[in-house]
Enzyme design. Sequence first.
Site, PDB file in Angstrom:
ATOM      1  N   CYS A 131       4.192   0.464   5.357  1.00 62.54           N
ATOM      2  CA  CYS A 131       5.202  -0.136   4.487  1.00 62.54           C
ATOM      3  C   CYS A 131       6.554   0.419   4.922  1.00 62.54           C
ATOM      4  O   CYS A 131       6.697   0.882   6.059  1.00 62.54           O
ATOM      5  CB  CYS A 131       4.882   0.099   3.006  1.00 62.54           C
ATOM      6  SG  CYS A 131       4.848   1.819   2.480  1.00 62.54           S
ATOM      7  N   THR A 149       8.222   3.113   3.838  1.00 58.52           N
ATOM      8  CA  THR A 149       8.187   4.574   3.959  1.00 58.52           C
ATOM      9  C   THR A 149       6.801   5.143   4.230  1.00 58.52           C
ATOM     10  O   THR A 149       6.691   6.324   4.574  1.00 58.52           O
ATOM     11  CB  THR A 149       8.661   5.199   2.633  1.00 58.52           C
ATOM     12  OG1 THR A 149       7.782   4.736   1.595  1.00 58.52           O
ATOM     13  CG2 THR A 149      10.101   4.801   2.321  1.00 58.52           C
ATOM     14  N   HIS A 196      -8.349  18.556   9.514  1.00 61.76           N
ATOM     15  CA  HIS A 196      -8.534  19.382   8.308  1.00 61.76           C
ATOM     16  C   HIS A 196      -8.901  18.563   7.081  1.00 61.76           C
ATOM     17  O   HIS A 196      -9.628  19.053   6.217  1.00 61.76           O
ATOM     18  CB  HIS A 196      -7.242  20.155   7.997  1.00 61.76           C
ATOM     19  CG  HIS A 196      -6.976  21.279   8.948  1.00 61.76           C
ATOM     20  ND1 HIS A 196      -6.082  22.287   8.689  1.00 61.76           N
ATOM     21  CD2 HIS A 196      -7.500  21.551  10.177  1.00 61.76           C
ATOM     22  CE1 HIS A 196      -6.062  23.144   9.700  1.00 61.76           C
ATOM     23  NE2 HIS A 196      -6.901  22.705  10.629  1.00 61.76           N
ATOM     24  N   ASP A 198       2.955  -4.375   4.460  1.00 68.47           N
ATOM     25  CA  ASP A 198       3.757  -5.302   3.659  1.00 68.47           C
ATOM     26  C   ASP A 198       4.844  -5.877   4.572  1.00 68.47           C
ATOM     27  O   ASP A 198       4.834  -5.672   5.800  1.00 68.47           O
ATOM     28  CB  ASP A 198       4.304  -4.628   2.386  1.00 68.47           C
ATOM     29  CG  ASP A 198       5.391  -3.593   2.668  1.00 68.47           C
ATOM     30  OD1 ASP A 198       5.697  -3.336   3.855  1.00 68.47           O
ATOM     31  OD2 ASP A 198       5.941  -3.033   1.698  1.00 68.47           O
ATOM     32  N   HIS A 206     -13.365  23.526   5.947  1.00 67.96           N
ATOM     33  CA  HIS A 206     -12.698  22.229   5.816  1.00 67.96           C
ATOM     34  C   HIS A 206     -13.597  21.221   5.097  1.00 67.96           C
ATOM     35  O   HIS A 206     -13.121  20.423   4.289  1.00 67.96           O
ATOM     36  CB  HIS A 206     -12.276  21.704   7.182  1.00 67.96           C
ATOM     37  CG  HIS A 206     -11.226  22.561   7.826  1.00 67.96           C
ATOM     38  ND1 HIS A 206     -10.038  22.860   7.202  1.00 67.96           N
ATOM     39  CD2 HIS A 206     -11.198  23.202   9.021  1.00 67.96           C
ATOM     40  CE1 HIS A 206      -9.315  23.642   7.979  1.00 67.96           C
ATOM     41  NE2 HIS A 206      -9.990  23.871   9.094  1.00 67.96           N
TER      42      HIS A 206
HETATM   43  C1  RB5 Z   1       9.593  -2.568   0.144  1.00 70.00           C
HETATM   44  O1  RB5 Z   1      10.946  -2.838   0.023  1.00 70.00           O
HETATM   45  C2  RB5 Z   1       9.340  -1.073   0.054  1.00 70.00           C
HETATM   46  O2  RB5 Z   1       9.550  -0.625  -1.242  1.00 70.00           O
HETATM   47  C3  RB5 Z   1       7.925  -0.748   0.519  1.00 70.00           C
HETATM   48  O3  RB5 Z   1       7.756  -1.202   1.810  1.00 70.00           O
HETATM   49  C4  RB5 Z   1       7.530   0.708   0.559  1.00 70.00           C
HETATM   50  O4  RB5 Z   1       8.461   1.453   1.267  1.00 70.00           O
HETATM   51  C5  RB5 Z   1       7.155   1.338  -0.702  1.00 70.00           C
HETATM   52  O5  RB5 Z   1       6.722   2.496  -0.732  1.00 70.00           O
END
Ligand code: RB5
Length: 154
Positions: A66, A68, A99, A8, A135
């Site tokens: 993204c 996180t 695994h 994203d 596994h």
């Molecule tokens: C975008 O601001 C953020 O929410 C997205 O990149 C991501 O971290 C969501 O899990």
Amino acid sequence: MILFMGADHAGYSLKEYLKSHLTQQGYDIVDVGVYSEEPADYPDVAHTLTARLVSETRPALGILICGTGIGMSIAANKRPGIRAANASEPVSAALAREHNNANIICLGARVVGPELARATVEAFLRTGFSPDDRHHRRVQKLELAGGETQSRTD
Ligand code: RB5
């Protein structure tokens, strides 16, 4: 090895950085977007990439980025056949392959810097699924709903 990559807006810059390195290393990259830092909804990218990955007949893995890595991993794991692992360092990335037979690695561009992300992805890509029966049995159970599994702990 085909590598599907997607991000994203939060992951766009890291995707471009990793794409450059992985292309130099000879990987065949399919970039499903996004192609700028214009705001984008991570589930859209995850659903596009996972559809391509499960229908690919050649050996293939995916990289989703993204902010996180969390949203991408939740979205990607909705599709049967996808085992997406959110990893921030090389040990987890390698064990996700060894695994869990993970076929997608998710990264958080707001969590890891570019060099750690690169090392994490390289660990993921150079590691294969373990030949050990235990596994394989456990990964087969991942396809079941929770109530269908039998307990076994070896
Ligand atoms: C975008 O601001 C953020 O929410 C997205 O990149 C991501 O971290 C969501 O899990």
